[in-house]
Design a protein around this motif. Structure first.
Motif, PDB file in Angstrom:
ATOM      1  N   LEU A  35       0.594  -1.014  -0.170  1.00 50.22           N
ATOM      2  CA  LEU A  35      -0.070   0.146  -0.256  1.00 50.22           C
ATOM      3  C   LEU A  35       0.678   1.297  -0.003  1.00 50.22           C
ATOM      4  O   LEU A  35       0.870   2.357  -0.446  1.00 50.22           O
ATOM      5  CB  LEU A  35      -0.785   0.316   1.028  1.00 50.22           C
ATOM      6  CG  LEU A  35      -1.827  -0.777   0.823  1.00 50.22           C
ATOM      7  CD1 LEU A  35      -2.911  -0.721   2.421  1.00 50.22           C
ATOM      8  CD2 LEU A  35      -3.100  -0.555  -0.308  1.00 50.22           C
ATOM      9  N   MET A  81      11.895  -5.982   6.366  1.00 52.70           N
ATOM     10  CA  MET A  81      10.192  -5.490   7.211  1.00 52.70           C
ATOM     11  C   MET A  81       9.147  -6.712   6.725  1.00 52.70           C
ATOM     12  O   MET A  81       8.774  -7.527   7.537  1.00 52.70           O
ATOM     13  CB  MET A  81       9.528  -4.906   6.999  1.00 52.70           C
ATOM     14  CG  MET A  81       8.217  -4.134   7.193  1.00 52.70           C
ATOM     15  SD  MET A  81       7.719  -2.271   7.139  1.00 52.70           S
ATOM     16  CE  MET A  81       6.717  -3.063   5.735  1.00 52.70           C
ATOM     17  N   LEU A  82       9.703  -7.099   5.001  1.00 56.21           N
ATOM     18  CA  LEU A  82       8.551  -8.617   5.134  1.00 56.21           C
ATOM     19  C   LEU A  82       8.933  -9.315   5.127  1.00 56.21           C
ATOM     20  O   LEU A  82       8.521 -10.365   4.556  1.00 56.21           O
ATOM     21  CB  LEU A  82       8.673  -7.484   3.228  1.00 56.21           C
ATOM     22  CG  LEU A  82       7.900  -5.921   3.327  1.00 56.21           C
ATOM     23  CD1 LEU A  82       7.314  -5.660   1.920  1.00 56.21           C
ATOM     24  CD2 LEU A  82       5.905  -6.488   3.748  1.00 56.21           C
ATOM     25  N   GLY A  97      -2.373  -9.732   4.913  1.00 54.46           N
ATOM     26  CA  GLY A  97      -3.140  -9.783   5.070  1.00 54.46           C
ATOM     27  C   GLY A  97      -1.525  -8.528   6.134  1.00 54.46           C
ATOM     28  O   GLY A  97      -2.121  -7.548   6.388  1.00 54.46           O
ATOM     29  N   ILE A 100      -0.877  -6.436   3.505  1.00 55.55           N
ATOM     30  CA  ILE A 100      -1.558  -4.915   3.733  1.00 55.55           C
ATOM     31  C   ILE A 100      -1.100  -4.076   5.152  1.00 55.55           C
ATOM     32  O   ILE A 100      -0.301  -2.678   4.483  1.00 55.55           O
ATOM     33  CB  ILE A 100      -3.314  -5.492   3.414  1.00 55.55           C
ATOM     34  CG1 ILE A 100      -2.231  -6.144   2.094  1.00 55.55           C
ATOM     35  CG2 ILE A 100      -3.715  -4.588   4.491  1.00 55.55           C
ATOM     36  CD1 ILE A 100      -4.296  -5.987   2.121  1.00 55.55           C
ATOM     37  N   LEU A 101      -1.083  -4.636   6.184  1.00 54.22           N
ATOM     38  CA  LEU A 101      -0.621  -3.472   7.483  1.00 54.22           C
ATOM     39  C   LEU A 101       0.593  -3.358   7.246  1.00 54.22           C
ATOM     40  O   LEU A 101       0.374  -1.815   7.920  1.00 54.22           O
ATOM     41  CB  LEU A 101      -1.262  -4.477   8.918  1.00 54.22           C
ATOM     42  CG  LEU A 101      -3.046  -5.215   8.237  1.00 54.22           C
ATOM     43  CD1 LEU A 101      -3.094  -6.873   9.649  1.00 54.22           C
ATOM     44  CD2 LEU A 101      -3.644  -3.477   9.331  1.00 54.22           C
ATOM     45  N   ALA A 102       1.420  -4.104   7.352  1.00 50.91           N
ATOM     46  CA  ALA A 102       2.944  -4.102   7.615  1.00 50.91           C
ATOM     47  C   ALA A 102       2.525  -2.198   6.228  1.00 50.91           C
ATOM     48  O   ALA A 102       3.745  -1.305   6.797  1.00 50.91           O
ATOM     49  CB  ALA A 102       4.265  -4.502   7.969  1.00 50.91           C
ATOM     50  N   PHE A 104       1.148  -0.117   5.243  1.00 46.07           N
ATOM     51  CA  PHE A 104      -0.220   0.381   5.598  1.00 46.07           C
ATOM     52  C   PHE A 104       0.670   1.823   6.113  1.00 46.07           C
ATOM     53  O   PHE A 104       0.732   2.671   6.119  1.00 46.07           O
ATOM     54  CB  PHE A 104      -1.049   0.193   5.717  1.00 46.07           C
ATOM     55  CG  PHE A 104      -2.661   1.279   6.342  1.00 46.07           C
ATOM     56  CD1 PHE A 104      -3.475   1.471   8.160  1.00 46.07           C
ATOM     57  CD2 PHE A 104      -3.094   2.093   5.324  1.00 46.07           C
ATOM     58  CE1 PHE A 104      -4.229   2.099   7.999  1.00 46.07           C
ATOM     59  CE2 PHE A 104      -3.683   3.139   5.583  1.00 46.07           C
ATOM     60  CZ  PHE A 104      -4.669   3.751   6.470  1.00 46.07           C
ATOM     61  N   GLY A 105       1.330   1.339   7.787  1.00 47.75           N
ATOM     62  CA  GLY A 105       2.019   1.708   8.608  1.00 47.75           C
ATOM     63  C   GLY A 105       3.602   2.490   7.417  1.00 47.75           C
ATOM     64  O   GLY A 105       3.779   4.138   8.121  1.00 47.75           O
ATOM     65  N   LEU A 106       4.017   2.125   6.874  1.00 53.13           N
ATOM     66  CA  LEU A 106       5.212   2.177   6.125  1.00 53.13           C
ATOM     67  C   LEU A 106       4.238   3.359   5.429  1.00 53.13           C
ATOM     68  O   LEU A 106       5.247   4.522   5.145  1.00 53.13           O
ATOM     69  CB  LEU A 106       6.059   0.684   4.999  1.00 53.13           C
ATOM     70  CG  LEU A 106       6.876   1.844   4.630  1.00 53.13           C
ATOM     71  CD1 LEU A 106       8.175   1.722   5.394  1.00 53.13           C
ATOM     72  CD2 LEU A 106       7.111   0.647   3.175  1.00 53.13           C
TER      73      LEU A 106
END
Lengths: 290, 241, 305
Positions: A35, A81-82, A97, A100-102, A104-106
């Motif tokens: 994202l 991170m990933l 999921g 997406i969240l990680a 989104f924070g990035l």
């Protein structure tokens, strides 16, 4: 008037196709729904602008600086991170999921940095803003250059994927990551490289965008949306599909902007997305799910 | 009284034809075996009947109404239940909740104390009496199969599809499994059994349909079908026919 | 009997406005508002694992509806209208995306707030020719506080009821195995749609109730992406699959956010983003679940001694 709009739309579509290519690699191969992708594009735009306004380096040269930076940054993001997320996810849905969240924070991190460094105003710089006569209508030279670059990158990527051994490896992982290790492919490695490559393409897209569009630190979301819609419309992993979808999106957007209202372009984009979801969610050129 | 009719049913996956022009009819109350070597399309046929896969061509009718255009929920409400080749337990639920789920969402749903009573009976019938509160994830393989069967029966089906339900059982378990299904037959339910375990087929099925590479090879009384030369050839190769 | 504790807590919280000054009351409103948003978010995104990034789309719709209709009809009717609009939007989004894999839903909600903001802006600029509206309603902060408290209580009650009702079982079945769910007669899309609509209506009302706090409302104010972000991080921190998880996540994070935006007005985005990533990594199921695991290990240690 119509012809001019269509031509402008095709040129814009080329940029959208370029933008979508990187995301296709990241989602289709590394299986990461990023994202923060649009913010990397914007970072590329800021990079190009900075180099141009502060150091007089024109965007074409800037590509050689910004793209490797985008590649390196994405490599780091994936490795730090990933990759740990990918390792600990029991299945693909969970990874999707979590990623997406990680990311989104990035997104908020990158956007925050951009806001601190550059503020929230719209930015642009003037490069090759010369009108050129094409088939009876005028288009700015920088737009044509953008289109040429998009074609260049597209062809380059296509050649990489179809003519090189590494490209075949990438396509193998995209087709079936579960079986790829059985033929000796290190999926972790390939995913990381594909993600980094996607990041490099995003940065390239950002440079291209900055040549003729205004942008701001908060526009990352919109670019991510458009890239996502192009990828889905074209069918995930389908490069030619992404090209076609990008062109369609560019043309529709320009037509709406010219003949209806420039404030409704995102609405038009969403309407297309909606239509694709309802009629053919696997994309115009994707394979049916069952 | 025909319960299930397949008419010229075909299933293609891109270039692969998994089921080719398959037609047969099941009469209410029959127990029919669906046999064939691996890859012959048996499970695909079951998947189309239960609505898990759409048909590429042809129709499937239950009690005279076409069901091949419906989704699995609607087909389940019309009285079709199944077990799966690889047991699909609901691992985070208890045994009782697994069965409750089947009772709560069927055509005439049960809930609360009525459901509790029915759950007890169903579990008793499959040999899992009193184990409602155990977590499904803690069960042995054979017990999971029993639970899946109880869950399928809880929906009160007219047609029960068993996908290799007797596979992977030791001789004692197999005996118990065959007894269970024999008792089921007596309740009047129609059963379509995909099976490889020939002892079970001989014991349970009055009639067999044999498939090979997607097409119907034979359809008739069990003893006749199992002695049919073309069937033997399909399973064991030319030397044994 | 078990309902006694929540009722006492509710009464205690309701008495707060009589004892505190304006600033703490404002904090209380903020906490209640976010607790409601986070609980409503977890109501749907917790069990279905369909991650909604559209919280502020509904929140903004609620607030903007009040701004537009406040002068035209009595307040309760305005709230009802807001809820209805939120419901319609949720149903449209749900019908388009919930029958597909979760990723389509996430993507759709990701840009939804931006889309709604642009549509509202377009409408205001071109049709009504008033961008930015004033809200002059005689509703004081205590009333906003009590309304929010009521909304939160109702939402928690609904969440509790759902977990015991058939639909709660349906959600668990769908979460374990959607194929089995459909073969048992569960209408998967219908179930998700019902839950999503409920969640969206609560979010819309949370926005509508808080509208009088801003005397001046503009699309860019009420459709602020930080709201969606904070909602998700709060629910994740507390634990999206626990009844009181989101509430427990909302309290500390809201206070942190207030402190950060006062002291680091330009940098809080970065700090929150990093915190978010840390939470995704370290507490995948939230604080409560992690606490449970910790307690279980502690108990095991005791048992083995």
């Amino acid at each position: 008037m119509l012809f001019s709009a269509i031509l402008t739309g095709l040129v814009l579509g080329g940029t959208y196709a370029l933008i979508a290519m990187g995301l296709t690699l990241q989602y289709g191969v590394a299986r990461i729904m990023n994202l923060a992708y649009g913010d990397l594009i914007i970072a590329g735009s800021f990079g190009a602008m900075l180099l141009f306004t502060a150091a007089g380096i024109n965007p074409l040269i800037a590509l050689f600086i910004v793209v490797p930076l985008g590649f390196a940054l994405s490599w780091l993001v994936y490795a730090l991170m990933l990759q740990p997320l990918a390792r600990r996810s029991p299945n693909r849905d969970r990874l999707e999921g979590d990623s997406i969240l990680a990311t989104f924070g990035l997104l908020f991190v990158i956007q925050g940095v951009a806001l601190v460094l550059f503020g929230a105003n719209y930015q642009s710089y003037s490069f090759l803003a010369v009108p050129i006569d094409v088939l009876g209508t005028t288009i700015a030279a920088n737009r044509l250059l953008a289109f040429a670059l998009a074609v260049l990158f597209g062809v380059g990527l296509w050649l990489l994927l179809t003519r090189t051994r590494f490209g075949t490896v990438i396509r193998a992982v995209a087709a079936n990551p579960g079986s790829a290790p059985l033929v000796g492919i290190n999926v972790d490695h390939v995913a990381r490289l594909a993600f980094a490559l996607g990041g490099g393409l995003a940065a390239a897209g950002g440079v291209v965008v900055s040549m003729y569009l205004t942008f701001s630190a908060t526009m990352g979301v919109i670019f991510t949306m458009k890239a996502l819609i192009v990828v889905i419309m074209g069918g995930v992993g389908n490069l030619l599909g992404a090209l076609a979808a990008g062109l369609i999106l560019g043309v529709v957007e320009t037509l709406v902007s010219s003949f209806i209202d420039p404030g409704l372009t995102l609405a038009a984009t969403y309407l297309i997305f909606l239509a694709v979801l309802v009629v053919r969610p696997q994309g115009l050129f994707g394979k049916a799910a069952r | 009284m025909s319960l299930l009719t397949l008419s010229n049913v075909t299933k293609r996956f891109g270039g692969l034809t998994a089921v080719n022009d398959l037609s047969f009819t099941l009469t209410a109350g029959e127990t029919v075996g669906l046999l064939g070597p691996n890859g012959s399309g048996k499970t695909t046929a079951l998947n189309m009947i239960s609505g898990y896969l759409p048909v590429t061509a042809g129709t499937i009718a239950l009690d005279g109404t076409t069901i091949s255009t419906l989704g699995p929920e609607r087909i389940a409400h019309r009285g079709v239940a199944r077990t799966f080749q690889l047991v699909r337990a609901l691992p985070s639920l208890t045994v009782g909740e697994n069965v409750l789920a089947a009772l709560a969402f069927r055509k005439d749903p049960l809930w609360g104390s009525e459901a509790e009573a029915r759950i007890e009976t169903l579990l008793q019938n499959v040999g899992l009496a009193g184990r409602q509160h155990e977590r499904a994830s803690n069960l042995t393989y054979i017990d999971l199969k029993r639970m899946e069967l109880a869950r399928a029966l809880a929906t009160g089906p007219k047609l029960l599809l068993l996908d290799e339900w007797l596979a992977g059982l030791n001789p004692t378990e197999l005996r118990a499994g065959i007894d269970l299904i024999t008792r089921l037959r007596q309740s009047g339910i129609t059963i379509l059994l995909v099976e490889h375990v020939m002892d079970a087929v001989r014991a349970l099925c009055t009639r067999c349909i044999v498939m090979n590479t997607g097409s119907r090879l034979a359809d008739g009384p069990t003893t006749d079908v199992l002695a049919d030369k073309s069937v033997i050839r399909a399973y064991l190769g030319d030397d044994h026919a | 009997m078990i309902f006694l504790i929540p009722l006492v807590a509710l009464a205690a919280l309701a008495a707060v406005p009589f004892f505190v000054g304006a600033y703490p009351l404002g904090l209380g409103i903020g906490i209640l508002g976010y607790a409601t948003l986070a609980t409503a978010w977890a109501l749907f995104s917790g069990p279905t694992r369909y991650i909604s990034l559209a919280t502020v789309a509904f929140f903004g719709i609620g607030a903007y509806t009040v701004a537009v209709l406040a002068d035209l009809m009595p307040y309760p009717l305005v709230l009802l209208c807001a809820a209805l609009i939120g419901l319609v939007v949720a149903v449209l989004v749900g019908l388009a995306t919930l029958r597909l894999a979760g990723i389509y839903f996430v993507i759709f909600t990701f840009g939804l707030a931006e889309l709604v903001r642009q549509l509202v802006t377009y409408y205001e600029v071109n049709v009504t020719r008033t961008l930015g509206r004033y809200v002059f309603l005689p509703i004081g902060p205590e009333h906003i506080y009590w309304q929010l408290l009521g909304l939160l209580a109702v939402t928690l009650a609904l969440a509790f009821w759902i977990s015991r009702a058939k639909i709660g079982l349906a959600l668990r079945v769908i979460g374990d195995d959607p194929v089995v769910a459909s073969h048992l007669g569960i209408g998967i899309t219908r179930t998700k749609l019902a839950l999503f609509s409920l969640s969206a209506v609560v979010m819309t009302l949370a926005g509508a109730i808080q509208a009088p706090r801003w005397t001046y409302i503009e699309p860019s104010i009420v459709f602020n992406p930080t709201v969606s972000f904070l909602t998700v991080i709060m629910a994740l921190l507390g634990g999206p699959n626990r009844l009181f998880g989101p509430l427990l996540g909302a309290v500390p994070l809201f206070l942190l956010f207030e402190w950060l935006s006062a002291n680091f007005p330009n940098h809080y985005s970065i700090i929150l983003g990093l915190l978010f990533i840390a939470i995704v990594f370290l507490l995948p199921n939230g604080v409560l679940a992690a606490a449970d695991k910790f307690a279980a290990r502690f108990k095991n240690k005791e048992a083995s001694v």
